[in-house]
Write a protein that holds these residues in place. Structure first.
Motif, PDB file in Angstrom:
ATOM      1  N   PRO A 232      -3.324  -2.787  -3.352  1.00 56.46           N
ATOM      2  CA  PRO A 232      -3.273  -3.470  -2.415  1.00 56.46           C
ATOM      3  C   PRO A 232      -4.419  -4.720  -2.506  1.00 56.46           C
ATOM      4  CG  PRO A 232      -2.919  -1.309  -1.606  1.00 56.46           C
ATOM      5  CD  PRO A 232      -3.508  -1.269  -2.789  1.00 56.46           C
TER       6      PRO A 232
ATOM      7  N   SER B 296      -5.634   1.413   2.667  1.00 56.96           N
ATOM      8  CA  SER B 296      -6.169   0.147   1.860  1.00 56.96           C
ATOM      9  C   SER B 296      -5.224  -0.814   2.117  1.00 56.96           C
ATOM     10  CB  SER B 296      -5.947   0.635   0.362  1.00 56.96           C
ATOM     11  OG  SER B 296      -6.575  -0.662  -0.275  1.00 56.96           O
ATOM     12  N   GLY B 297      -3.660  -0.735   2.185  1.00 51.18           N
ATOM     13  CA  GLY B 297      -2.978  -2.088   2.268  1.00 51.18           C
ATOM     14  C   GLY B 297      -3.102  -2.707   3.684  1.00 51.18           C
TER      15      GLY B 297
ATOM     16  N   GLY C 225       0.874  -1.229   0.180  1.00 54.04           N
ATOM     17  CA  GLY C 225       0.120  -0.092   0.022  1.00 54.04           C
ATOM     18  C   GLY C 225       0.813   1.286  -0.105  1.00 54.04           C
TER      19      GLY C 225
ATOM     20  N   THR D  34      -4.242   4.959   0.231  1.00 55.33           N
ATOM     21  CA  THR D  34      -3.801   3.530  -0.467  1.00 55.33           C
ATOM     22  C   THR D  34      -3.052   3.036   0.677  1.00 55.33           C
ATOM     23  OG1 THR D  34      -3.580   4.893  -2.636  1.00 55.33           O
ATOM     24  CG2 THR D  34      -2.233   2.620  -2.363  1.00 55.33           C
TER      25      THR D  34
END
Length: 429
Positions: A347, A293-294, A147, A290
């Protein structure tokens, strides 16, 4: 106590993989920032050279396509020759293309330097680089690292634009090029000295394991192996769904917004520097979105994460034509909302690909999925420019991208969980 050693604890040092992640983060940041520069040059090139919007968009489209197409082969090249060597060569190629750019006079020269050479140079440092580094150095925290590195590529595409746009407006586009060359040369030196390809080179274990293991030498041909990997993946429904959703991801991000938001703002009387600032604002929120999100992909079902990401992105794109005509606050709301979701899809997509095809093939498989992403981006980069030339507005392109994102959300939930996955596993990552 000091003499006997009683009560003393062994000194803890920072795992070298985190330095590698930092260097990779900055490299992806800069490479993506350089690759996005033509969006700033679109209006100056129209004025200085008389090139039309669709012609310039075609150059950007080719660069975006090659950026993705090189990915699967770069994964094989990195496995054979090492990550550091590939990064050094790629940065050198990118610097060479930039040094020659101020001397160009014809559109075909722009096509050669930015469509072909810069496309190949940045393609070797695409998202596949982040996935490869993560797989080599980490078992634990893998989703978080993917991510973070994914966010760097998207953030770099947006973060440098205000500075480069300001230089372009005040001093000319050639000085923006010289600035980028200086940054790349400094980064090339850093990579050559401190980057390492594998934990074995510094006598370390992969993060999350205990044993120091020498990497297996690459077996196979750097051109044939990626193609045979693709052939084996074509029979998988999950591969087609992952590639299909990623096509729409590229269509709606760097191909459309990354390439055309600045000229679209120009159509509505918004200055270039301010428009580039909006993209940079998106980049900051993308870094948060992001990376988060990971973290989420390590804990929740990645298919449903993709459903929400694509669905919310679609709604934001449907809102964009209104935001461009409304007060600046509406455009700022779009920037925040869209920025959080800019490339948060990576991810969970990497996670699903790794579960379905295994860690060993994950880099090359994801490379081919990125090819689909860049085909979508290339289609949008050229198609939106063509629609703008025909219709005098970007509204249809933005609305169309909104609807295809909603379709991608439906596709995402039909992706298989991955081999060996169970409902509980999918919740725990």
């Amino acid at each position: 106590m000091g003499e006997s050693g009683v009560g003393l604890r062994p000194r803890r040092t920072i795992y070298y993989g985190w330095f590698v992640v930092f260097i990779t983060f900055v490299t992806l940041l800069v490479a993506a920032g350089v690759r996005s520069m033509p969006s700033i040059f679109m209006l100056p090139f129209e004025k200085e050279f008389g090139w039309n919007r669709s012609g310039i968009s075609g150059v950007i489209s080719l660069g975006i396509l090659l950026y993705g197409l090189v990915g699967p082969f770069s994964a094989a090249v990195m496995a054979k020759f090492g990550v550091r060597r590939v990064m050094v060569v790629s940065l050198a190629i990118l610097a060479a293309s930039l040094v020659l750019t101020p001397y160009m006079k014809e559109l075909w020269q722009f096509q050669l330097l930015w469509g072909l050479v810069a496309g190949l140079g940045t393609g070797m440092m695409a998202n596949v680089l982040g996935v490869t580094v993560t797989n080599y150095w980490f078992v634990k925290r893998r989703g978080l690292v993917v991510g973070l590195l994914t966010a760097s590529a998207a953030t770099g595409q947006l973060l440098f634009l205000p500075l480069l746009a300001k230089i372009t407006v005040e001093a000319g586009w050639r000085y923006a090029i010289y600035t980028a060359v200086l940054v790349i040369v400094i980064l090339l030196v850093v990579v050559a000295i401190w980057m390492r390809s594998h934990p074995y080179e510094v006598g370390a274990a992969v993060y999350g394991t205990d044993a120091v293991v020498k990497p297996e030498p690459f077996k196979g041909n750097i051109f044939v192996t990626p193609l045979s990997t693709l052939r084996s993946a074509l029979g998988s429904k999950s591969f087609w769904l992952l590639a299909g959703t990623f096509f729409f991801c590229g269509f709606s991000t760097n191909g459309l917004i990354g390439t055309h938001l600045i000229p679209a703002c120009g159509d509505h009387g918004i200055p270039e520097v301010m428009a580039a600032g909006l993209l940079a604002f998106m980049g900051l929120f993308d870094l948060v979105g992001t990376t988060l999100s990971g973290w989420l992909s390590d804990r929740f079902d990645s298919r449903w994460l993709l459903f929400w990401y694509y669905g919310l992105r679609g709604l934001s794109l449907l809102f964009l034509p209104y935001a461009l005509d409304a007060a600046p606050l509406a455009l700022m709301v779009f920037s925040v909302f869209y920025g959080l979701d800019w490339i948060a899809t990576v991810p969970p997509t990497v996670k699903l690909a790794s579960k379905e095809f295994g860690k060993e093939k994950a880099g090359m498989i994801f490379g081919w999925i990125v090819v689909a992403h860049q085909i979508g981006a290339s289609t949008a980069a050229y198609g939106a420019g063509l629609l703008r030339q025909w219709m005098g507005t970007y509204s249809l392109a933005f609305i169309g991208a909104g609807f295809v994102c909603l379709f991608a959300a439906v596709m995402a939930v039909r992706i298989a969980r991955g081999r060996g996955s169970s409902p509980s596993a999918s919740l725990q990552g």
